[in-house]
Design a protein around this motif. Structure first.
Motif, PDB file in Angstrom:
ATOM      1  N   PHE A  71       0.435  -0.914  -0.087  1.00  0.00           N
ATOM      2  CA  PHE A  71      -0.071   0.168  -0.250  1.00  0.00           C
ATOM      3  C   PHE A  71       0.545   1.508  -0.296  1.00  0.00           C
ATOM      4  O   PHE A  71       0.482   1.614  -0.859  1.00  0.00           O
ATOM      5  CB  PHE A  71      -0.809   0.199   1.056  1.00  0.00           C
ATOM      6  CG  PHE A  71      -1.694   1.232   1.171  1.00  0.00           C
ATOM      7  CD1 PHE A  71      -2.608   1.806   0.813  1.00  0.00           C
ATOM      8  CD2 PHE A  71      -1.113   2.299   2.381  1.00  0.00           C
ATOM      9  CE1 PHE A  71      -3.164   2.889   0.864  1.00  0.00           C
ATOM     10  CE2 PHE A  71      -2.039   2.949   3.052  1.00  0.00           C
ATOM     11  CZ  PHE A  71      -2.502   3.609   2.045  1.00  0.00           C
ATOM     12  N   ALA A  72       1.907   1.337   0.708  1.00  0.00           N
ATOM     13  CA  ALA A  72       2.614   2.503   0.749  1.00  0.00           C
ATOM     14  C   ALA A  72       3.027   2.244   0.016  1.00  0.00           C
ATOM     15  O   ALA A  72       3.925   4.396  -0.768  1.00  0.00           O
ATOM     16  CB  ALA A  72       3.628   2.096   1.564  1.00  0.00           C
ATOM     17  N   LEU A  73       3.312   1.476  -1.407  1.00  0.00           N
ATOM     18  CA  LEU A  73       4.831   1.814  -1.946  1.00  0.00           C
ATOM     19  C   LEU A  73       3.613   2.140  -3.752  1.00  0.00           C
ATOM     20  O   LEU A  73       4.272   2.552  -4.546  1.00  0.00           O
ATOM     21  CB  LEU A  73       4.885   0.895  -2.897  1.00  0.00           C
ATOM     22  CG  LEU A  73       6.514   0.193  -1.400  1.00  0.00           C
ATOM     23  CD1 LEU A  73       6.680  -1.206  -2.137  1.00  0.00           C
ATOM     24  CD2 LEU A  73       7.509   1.428  -2.195  1.00  0.00           C
ATOM     25  N   GLY A  74       3.166   1.860  -3.161  1.00  0.00           N
ATOM     26  CA  GLY A  74       1.393   2.704  -4.263  1.00  0.00           C
ATOM     27  C   GLY A  74       0.949   1.101  -5.229  1.00  0.00           C
ATOM     28  O   GLY A  74      -0.121   1.162  -6.321  1.00  0.00           O
ATOM     29  N   GLY A  75       1.124   0.040  -4.734  1.00  0.00           N
ATOM     30  CA  GLY A  75       0.602  -1.226  -5.276  1.00  0.00           C
ATOM     31  C   GLY A  75      -0.831  -1.753  -5.346  1.00  0.00           C
ATOM     32  O   GLY A  75      -0.791  -2.866  -5.580  1.00  0.00           O
ATOM     33  N   GLY A  77      -4.282  -0.674  -2.614  1.00  0.00           N
ATOM     34  CA  GLY A  77      -5.715   0.100  -1.574  1.00  0.00           C
ATOM     35  C   GLY A  77      -5.620  -0.373  -0.511  1.00  0.00           C
ATOM     36  O   GLY A  77      -5.262  -1.001   0.127  1.00  0.00           O
ATOM     37  N   GLY A  78      -5.962   0.693   0.502  1.00  0.00           N
ATOM     38  CA  GLY A  78      -5.364   0.392   1.882  1.00  0.00           C
ATOM     39  C   GLY A  78      -6.958  -0.470   2.273  1.00  0.00           C
ATOM     40  O   GLY A  78      -6.214  -1.381   3.116  1.00  0.00           O
ATOM     41  N   GLY A 142      -8.518   3.117 -10.686  1.00  0.00           N
ATOM     42  CA  GLY A 142      -7.577   1.755 -10.872  1.00  0.00           C
ATOM     43  C   GLY A 142      -8.691   0.636 -10.977  1.00  0.00           C
ATOM     44  O   GLY A 142     -10.695   0.672 -11.005  1.00  0.00           O
TER      45      GLY A 142
END
Length: 172
Positions: A71-75, A77-78, A142
């Motif tokens: 999630f932090a890498l944008g891979g 969703g939370g 997305g």
């Protein structure tokens, strides 16, 4: 009663997360929280050994750390990250966890490919105003991966430790 809770709670949460993500591109925190809380209450009532219970929470922690890094890498969703971890809690380190991750990955790949094809088709222009298809048609958002996570969870659920206990207790 305990068996009914096992057979209803998890599938309901998976279906709710899938539909919610399809309609709103979000998976509510309450879905993951309810999965965690219900497992925490139900598992000890099944007679699950404390070491195994702890391993289920270790599975949760490992999945949460991994998915939040993604999630932090944008891979991802939370909501997806939290749902994967909460779902993994129900499976523990078991073959059903591997099944869940594989089924979800395959469903997610198929969903992504289908959405990409759909977005390039002329139908997406017409479907853009449809409540159920608008996020599939919108190329600025997305992929509602909660659909794949819900399907994967439902497909792997029969192999989970709590289902095994519930089926065994019903046959005695």
């Amino acid at each position: 009663m305990l068996q009914a809770a096992i057979f209803v709670i998890f599938p309901f949460c998976m279906a709710f997360a899938a539909v919610s993500d399809m309609l709103s591109m979000t998976i509510a925190n309450r879905v993951s929280a309810f999965l965690i809380l219900s497992f925490a209450i139900l598992a000890p009532l099944t007679g699950m050994e404390w070491a195994q219970y702890g391993m289920h929470f270790a599975t949760f922690a490992a999945l949460l750390a991994t998915t939040f890094a993604l999630f932090a890498l944008g891979g991802m969703g939370g909501g997806d990250a939290k749902l994967i971890a909460a779902t993994g809690l129900w499976f523990g380190f078991s073959p059903a966890l591997a099944e869940y991750l594989i089924y979800s990955s395959l469903a997610g790949g198929a969903l992504t490919m289908a959405i990409l094809v759909f977005r390039k088709s002329g139908i997406s222009v017409i479907a853009g105003n449809n409540l159920f298809l608008r996020h599939f048609a919108d190329s600025s958002v997305g992929v509602p991966y909660g659909i794949a996570l819900g399907l994967g969870g439902l497909m792997a659920f029969s192999g989970s430790p709590l289902v095994a206990w519930a089926l065994a207790s019903l046959t005695h």
